[in-house]
Design an enzyme around this catalytic site. Sequence first.
Site, PDB file in Angstrom:
ATOM      1  N   TYR A 150      45.280 -10.757 -66.586  1.00  0.00           N
ATOM      2  CA  TYR A 150      44.184 -11.589 -66.078  1.00  0.00           C
ATOM      3  C   TYR A 150      42.834 -11.051 -66.574  1.00  0.00           C
ATOM      4  CZ  TYR A 150      41.406 -14.121 -62.534  1.00  0.00           C
ATOM      5  OH  TYR A 150      40.495 -14.928 -61.878  1.00  0.00           O
ATOM      6  N   ARG A 191      46.306 -14.428 -51.844  1.00  0.00           N
ATOM      7  CA  ARG A 191      44.964 -13.839 -51.754  1.00  0.00           C
ATOM      8  C   ARG A 191      44.661 -13.474 -50.298  1.00  0.00           C
ATOM      9  NH1 ARG A 191      41.763 -17.524 -56.158  1.00  0.00           N
ATOM     10  NH2 ARG A 191      43.273 -19.105 -55.574  1.00  0.00           N
TER      11      ARG A 191
HETATM   12  P1  NAD Z   1      43.795 -22.064 -58.451  1.00  0.00           P
HETATM   13  O1  NAD Z   1      45.053 -21.356 -58.804  1.00  0.00           O
HETATM   14  O2  NAD Z   1      43.718 -22.747 -57.139  1.00  0.00           O
HETATM   15  O3  NAD Z   1      43.392 -23.106 -59.585  1.00  0.00           O
HETATM   16  C1  NAD Z   1      43.709 -22.957 -60.936  1.00  0.00           C
HETATM   17  C2  NAD Z   1      44.220 -24.292 -61.444  1.00  0.00           C
HETATM   18  O4  NAD Z   1      44.539 -24.161 -62.834  1.00  0.00           O
HETATM   19  C3  NAD Z   1      45.506 -24.736 -60.731  1.00  0.00           C
HETATM   20  O5  NAD Z   1      45.396 -26.074 -60.322  1.00  0.00           O
HETATM   21  C4  NAD Z   1      46.582 -24.573 -61.807  1.00  0.00           C
HETATM   22  O6  NAD Z   1      47.665 -25.463 -61.641  1.00  0.00           O
HETATM   23  C5  NAD Z   1      45.781 -24.815 -63.083  1.00  0.00           C
HETATM   24  N1  NAD Z   1      46.397 -24.205 -64.253  1.00  0.00           N
HETATM   25  C6  NAD Z   1      46.798 -22.920 -64.425  1.00  0.00           C
HETATM   26  N2  NAD Z   1      47.296 -22.740 -65.659  1.00  0.00           N
HETATM   27  C7  NAD Z   1      47.214 -23.949 -66.286  1.00  0.00           C
HETATM   28  C8  NAD Z   1      47.570 -24.412 -67.582  1.00  0.00           C
HETATM   29  N3  NAD Z   1      48.110 -23.596 -68.493  1.00  0.00           N
HETATM   30  N4  NAD Z   1      47.340 -25.714 -67.880  1.00  0.00           N
HETATM   31  C9  NAD Z   1      46.785 -26.560 -66.984  1.00  0.00           C
HETATM   32  N5  NAD Z   1      46.431 -26.182 -65.734  1.00  0.00           N
HETATM   33  C10 NAD Z   1      46.641 -24.885 -65.398  1.00  0.00           C
HETATM   34  O7  NAD Z   1      42.637 -20.967 -58.564  1.00  0.00           O
HETATM   35  P2  NAD Z   1      41.073 -21.086 -58.261  1.00  0.00           P
HETATM   36  O8  NAD Z   1      40.736 -20.052 -57.267  1.00  0.00           O
HETATM   37  O9  NAD Z   1      40.679 -22.491 -58.014  1.00  0.00           O
HETATM   38  O10 NAD Z   1      40.483 -20.591 -59.653  1.00  0.00           O
HETATM   39  C11 NAD Z   1      39.870 -21.470 -60.585  1.00  0.00           C
HETATM   40  C12 NAD Z   1      39.224 -20.640 -61.674  1.00  0.00           C
HETATM   41  O11 NAD Z   1      38.231 -19.776 -61.100  1.00  0.00           O
HETATM   42  C13 NAD Z   1      40.209 -19.740 -62.420  1.00  0.00           C
HETATM   43  O12 NAD Z   1      39.879 -19.748 -63.787  1.00  0.00           O
HETATM   44  C14 NAD Z   1      39.955 -18.371 -61.824  1.00  0.00           C
HETATM   45  O13 NAD Z   1      40.248 -17.362 -62.747  1.00  0.00           O
HETATM   46  C15 NAD Z   1      38.473 -18.440 -61.507  1.00  0.00           C
HETATM   47  N6  NAD Z   1      38.112 -17.491 -60.437  1.00  0.00           N
HETATM   48  C16 NAD Z   1      38.426 -17.741 -59.132  1.00  0.00           C
HETATM   49  C17 NAD Z   1      38.080 -16.807 -58.155  1.00  0.00           C
HETATM   50  C18 NAD Z   1      38.362 -17.038 -56.688  1.00  0.00           C
HETATM   51  O14 NAD Z   1      38.033 -16.170 -55.881  1.00  0.00           O
HETATM   52  N7  NAD Z   1      38.913 -18.143 -56.270  1.00  0.00           N
HETATM   53  C19 NAD Z   1      37.437 -15.618 -58.516  1.00  0.00           C
HETATM   54  C20 NAD Z   1      37.169 -15.387 -59.860  1.00  0.00           C
HETATM   55  C21 NAD Z   1      37.486 -16.344 -60.815  1.00  0.00           C
HETATM   56  N1  UDP Z   2      44.910  -7.505 -49.659  1.00  0.00           N
HETATM   57  C1  UDP Z   2      45.434  -7.009 -48.461  1.00  0.00           C
HETATM   58  N2  UDP Z   2      46.395  -7.742 -47.833  1.00  0.00           N
HETATM   59  C2  UDP Z   2      46.851  -8.930 -48.313  1.00  0.00           C
HETATM   60  C3  UDP Z   2      46.304  -9.432 -49.521  1.00  0.00           C
HETATM   61  C4  UDP Z   2      45.338  -8.671 -50.172  1.00  0.00           C
HETATM   62  O1  UDP Z   2      45.040  -5.930 -47.985  1.00  0.00           O
HETATM   63  O2  UDP Z   2      47.720  -9.543 -47.662  1.00  0.00           O
HETATM   64  C5  UDP Z   2      43.837  -6.710 -50.311  1.00  0.00           C
HETATM   65  C6  UDP Z   2      44.068  -6.453 -51.807  1.00  0.00           C
HETATM   66  O3  UDP Z   2      44.835  -5.283 -51.984  1.00  0.00           O
HETATM   67  C7  UDP Z   2      42.644  -6.305 -52.309  1.00  0.00           C
HETATM   68  C8  UDP Z   2      41.836  -7.249 -51.409  1.00  0.00           C
HETATM   69  O4  UDP Z   2      42.646  -7.494 -50.259  1.00  0.00           O
HETATM   70  O5  UDP Z   2      42.182  -4.991 -52.086  1.00  0.00           O
HETATM   71  C9  UDP Z   2      41.502  -8.592 -52.071  1.00  0.00           C
HETATM   72  O6  UDP Z   2      42.700  -9.123 -52.592  1.00  0.00           O
HETATM   73  P1  UDP Z   2      42.799 -10.547 -53.288  1.00  0.00           P
HETATM   74  O7  UDP Z   2      44.179 -10.637 -53.850  1.00  0.00           O
HETATM   75  O8  UDP Z   2      42.365 -11.604 -52.369  1.00  0.00           O
HETATM   76  O9  UDP Z   2      41.704 -10.509 -54.452  1.00  0.00           O
HETATM   77  P2  UDP Z   2      41.308  -9.419 -55.567  1.00  0.00           P
HETATM   78  O10 UDP Z   2      42.140  -8.199 -55.421  1.00  0.00           O
HETATM   79  O11 UDP Z   2      41.572 -10.134 -56.841  1.00  0.00           O
HETATM   80  O12 UDP Z   2      39.885  -9.162 -55.301  1.00  0.00           O
END
Ligand code: NAD
Ligand code: UDP
Length: 318
Positions: A150, A191
């Site tokens: 990732y 998450r």
């Molecule tokens: P999510 O998993 O809910 O959404 C991602 C979407 O992309 C899904 O609908 C999935 O089906 C689609 N997808 C994945 N691979 C694909 C492919 N090969 N072709 C077509 N569709 C595909 O996640 P999200 O939280 O909505 O994240 C959206 C974007 O934001 C991602 O790029 C993620 O890396 C970025 N992001 C999210 C967070 C967060 O906290 N939610 C933090 C940092 C970055």
């Molecule tokens: N985490 C946790 N319990 C859970 C899921 C996640 O303690 O059931 C912790 C995880 O180890 C990390 C933080 O929560 O330290 C945030 O995790 P998440 O997967 O949401 O996002 P990221 O690690 O990508 O920030």
Amino acid sequence: MKILITGGAGFIGSNLSKKLLEDGDEIVCLDNFFTSSEENIKELLKDKKFTFIKHDIIEALPKSLLSLKIDQIYHLASPASPRWYQKEPIYTLRTNFEGTLNVLQFILNCKNKPKILFSSTSEVYGDPEVSPQSEKYMGSVNPHGIRSCYDEGKRVAESLCMNFLREYKLQIKIIRIFNTYGPNMELDDGRVVSNFIGQTLLGKSITIYGEGDQTRSFQYVDDLVEGMISYMALSEDFPGPVNIGNPNEITILELAKIIKKLTNSNSKIIFERLPQDDPKKRCPDISLAKNKFNFSPRVDLKTGLIKTIEYFRERITH
Ligand code: NAD
Ligand code: UDP
């Protein structure tokens, strides 16, 4: 505006689509439901201005899209939760590298060369040695660990975007999103916010990985969506990268206690093994976003969590 959203059925994509439709835009959503469900776009599909195309971005984008004259692209498609990307690491790398390349090549084939906003992540900073993290910090990523599919996938995608800008003068905008939560997250995507809310609502134990002293800074999805739209609207050619998040930093143990209280839950807090390379702290420096497009998160953690808990309660009981 006609707007293409890759990953538009996901958590962030569906919230963004809803807001853009309310603003009067037309949305073309491209997704393969790899980490999301159709449920997220069920209501949106009733709107004539919302079109869904099932497509895996590892394949070249459908030629039919060229005739639509897309004005803007939000490129979000990628597995995003550690549970998902660690289950499918090669697919995650391919989605970020080949998928981003396909989206950028699609822009080259468009006559009007639409602007693209690429959703990168705070994970490009890895397990940071400095806090808060500003865009100037180059990061501390383990390039071969279990999170690297990732982290490195997003880093190479940022590089692709910047090199398409240098070589073809595309209009690129890169955001680095910090932990975001809200309605339309999947209950089982692993998450922390969805895990803790699901566990408390279902009467299961709350699972803290490690001691719970690691920190994160949680942003409500509406604030992120507003930031994305403001950045896209910025007339200045500014590629970023720009952090978007809420600098309110808390420990994971504190988060568990807040969610337990807000759900009136009797769930026990239990401690499990900390996964490899789990960042010890994460907090955004958002001064660049503030300066460039007046970004300022409005929703405090308690308010955002209450809305998210309501959403999950509804989903679990229906
Ligand atoms: P999510 O998993 O809910 O959404 C991602 C979407 O992309 C899904 O609908 C999935 O089906 C689609 N997808 C994945 N691979 C694909 C492919 N090969 N072709 C077509 N569709 C595909 O996640 P999200 O939280 O909505 O994240 C959206 C974007 O934001 C991602 O790029 C993620 O890396 C970025 N992001 C999210 C967070 C967060 O906290 N939610 C933090 C940092 C970055
Ligand atoms: N985490 C946790 N319990 C859970 C899921 C996640 O303690 O059931 C912790 C995880 O180890 C990390 C933080 O929560 O330290 C945030 O995790 P998440 O997967 O949401 O996002 P990221 O690690 O990508 O920030």
